[in-house]
Design a protein around this motif. Sequence first.
Motif, PDB file in Angstrom:
ATOM      1  N   ILE A 130       0.857  -1.286  -0.193  1.00  0.00           N
ATOM      2  CA  ILE A 130      -0.144   0.060   0.424  1.00  0.00           C
ATOM      3  C   ILE A 130       0.689   1.621   0.393  1.00  0.00           C
ATOM      4  O   ILE A 130       1.600   1.040   0.515  1.00  0.00           O
ATOM      5  CB  ILE A 130      -1.058   0.353   0.912  1.00  0.00           C
ATOM      6  CG1 ILE A 130      -0.507   0.463   2.532  1.00  0.00           C
ATOM      7  CG2 ILE A 130      -1.640  -1.358   1.112  1.00  0.00           C
ATOM      8  CD1 ILE A 130      -1.146   0.647   4.052  1.00  0.00           C
ATOM      9  N   VAL A 142      -6.301   4.853  -0.108  1.00  0.00           N
ATOM     10  CA  VAL A 142      -5.442   4.309  -0.459  1.00  0.00           C
ATOM     11  C   VAL A 142      -4.951   2.828  -1.515  1.00  0.00           C
ATOM     12  O   VAL A 142      -5.901   2.109  -1.526  1.00  0.00           O
ATOM     13  CB  VAL A 142      -5.703   2.780   0.764  1.00  0.00           C
ATOM     14  CG1 VAL A 142      -4.964   1.996   1.092  1.00  0.00           C
ATOM     15  CG2 VAL A 142      -5.627   3.698   2.383  1.00  0.00           C
ATOM     16  N   VAL A 193      -3.354   0.208  -3.434  1.00  0.00           N
ATOM     17  CA  VAL A 193      -2.765  -1.137  -3.079  1.00  0.00           C
ATOM     18  C   VAL A 193      -2.786  -1.937  -4.947  1.00  0.00           C
ATOM     19  O   VAL A 193      -2.897  -1.683  -5.518  1.00  0.00           O
ATOM     20  CB  VAL A 193      -4.171  -1.836  -2.723  1.00  0.00           C
ATOM     21  CG1 VAL A 193      -3.604  -3.696  -1.913  1.00  0.00           C
ATOM     22  CG2 VAL A 193      -4.563  -0.899  -1.598  1.00  0.00           C
ATOM     23  N   PHE A 235      -8.965   2.380  -2.753  1.00  0.00           N
ATOM     24  CA  PHE A 235     -10.020   2.801  -2.488  1.00  0.00           C
ATOM     25  C   PHE A 235      -9.977   3.768  -1.711  1.00  0.00           C
ATOM     26  O   PHE A 235      -9.184   4.453  -0.787  1.00  0.00           O
ATOM     27  CB  PHE A 235      -9.855   0.783  -1.048  1.00  0.00           C
ATOM     28  CG  PHE A 235      -9.857  -0.188  -1.543  1.00  0.00           C
ATOM     29  CD1 PHE A 235     -10.375  -0.561  -2.206  1.00  0.00           C
ATOM     30  CD2 PHE A 235      -8.485  -0.992  -2.328  1.00  0.00           C
ATOM     31  CE1 PHE A 235     -10.852  -2.097  -2.553  1.00  0.00           C
ATOM     32  CE2 PHE A 235      -8.329  -2.560  -2.726  1.00  0.00           C
ATOM     33  CZ  PHE A 235      -9.293  -2.447  -2.590  1.00  0.00           C
ATOM     34  N   SER A 274      -9.633   5.968   2.084  1.00  0.00           N
ATOM     35  CA  SER A 274      -9.494   6.367   2.846  1.00  0.00           C
ATOM     36  C   SER A 274     -10.416   5.521   4.036  1.00  0.00           C
ATOM     37  O   SER A 274     -10.310   4.681   4.779  1.00  0.00           O
ATOM     38  CB  SER A 274      -9.183   7.748   3.745  1.00  0.00           C
ATOM     39  OG  SER A 274      -8.292   7.447   2.784  1.00  0.00           O
ATOM     40  N   TRP A 333     -11.265   1.460   3.432  1.00  0.00           N
ATOM     41  CA  TRP A 333      -9.704   0.782   3.778  1.00  0.00           C
ATOM     42  C   TRP A 333     -10.045   0.646   5.656  1.00  0.00           C
ATOM     43  O   TRP A 333     -10.036  -0.459   5.826  1.00  0.00           O
ATOM     44  CB  TRP A 333      -8.951   1.386   3.152  1.00  0.00           C
ATOM     45  CG  TRP A 333      -7.548   0.646   4.041  1.00  0.00           C
ATOM     46  CD1 TRP A 333      -6.727   1.112   4.551  1.00  0.00           C
ATOM     47  CD2 TRP A 333      -6.510  -0.549   2.822  1.00  0.00           C
ATOM     48  NE1 TRP A 333      -5.516  -0.009   4.388  1.00  0.00           N
ATOM     49  CE2 TRP A 333      -5.915  -1.103   3.151  1.00  0.00           C
ATOM     50  CE3 TRP A 333      -7.292  -0.641   1.675  1.00  0.00           C
ATOM     51  CZ2 TRP A 333      -5.017  -1.865   3.016  1.00  0.00           C
ATOM     52  CZ3 TRP A 333      -6.653  -2.629   1.035  1.00  0.00           C
ATOM     53  CH2 TRP A 333      -5.447  -2.497   2.151  1.00  0.00           C
ATOM     54  N   ARG A 334     -10.109   1.705   6.280  1.00  0.00           N
ATOM     55  CA  ARG A 334     -10.006   1.863   7.916  1.00  0.00           C
ATOM     56  C   ARG A 334     -10.689   0.271   8.409  1.00  0.00           C
ATOM     57  O   ARG A 334     -10.519  -0.354   9.152  1.00  0.00           O
ATOM     58  CB  ARG A 334     -10.498   3.468   8.033  1.00  0.00           C
ATOM     59  CG  ARG A 334      -9.172   3.944   8.449  1.00  0.00           C
ATOM     60  CD  ARG A 334      -9.607   5.046   9.557  1.00  0.00           C
ATOM     61  NE  ARG A 334     -10.906   5.659   8.627  1.00  0.00           N
ATOM     62  CZ  ARG A 334     -10.553   7.029   7.606  1.00  0.00           C
ATOM     63  NH1 ARG A 334     -10.040   7.198   7.116  1.00  0.00           N
ATOM     64  NH2 ARG A 334     -11.754   7.576   7.439  1.00  0.00           N
TER      65      ARG A 334
END
Length: 77
Positions: A27, A35, A37, A50, A52, A55-56
């Motif tokens: 990442i 984010v 990847v 993605f 953020s 992703w979190r």
Amino acid sequence: MSSDQDQQIRSWRKSSYSGHEGACIEIADKVSNAVPVRDSKAPEGPVLTFPSAAWRIFILGVRNGCLPRMVLTRPNP
């Protein structure tokens, strides 16, 4: 990923839990609201980006064991 975001990527990182088997993702940090990847085996290949927040949520789900455990098998050559 937009060209602005692409220019923001200075470095990619793998998880400290990654082994040497080559089944890793990388990442990029510090990209605004996203984010990126990519597959560590194919760094010149496609990049999935993605939001953020998504992703979190994904990382929290992994940490908390909320995702089903999957067994991946590789096809025989």
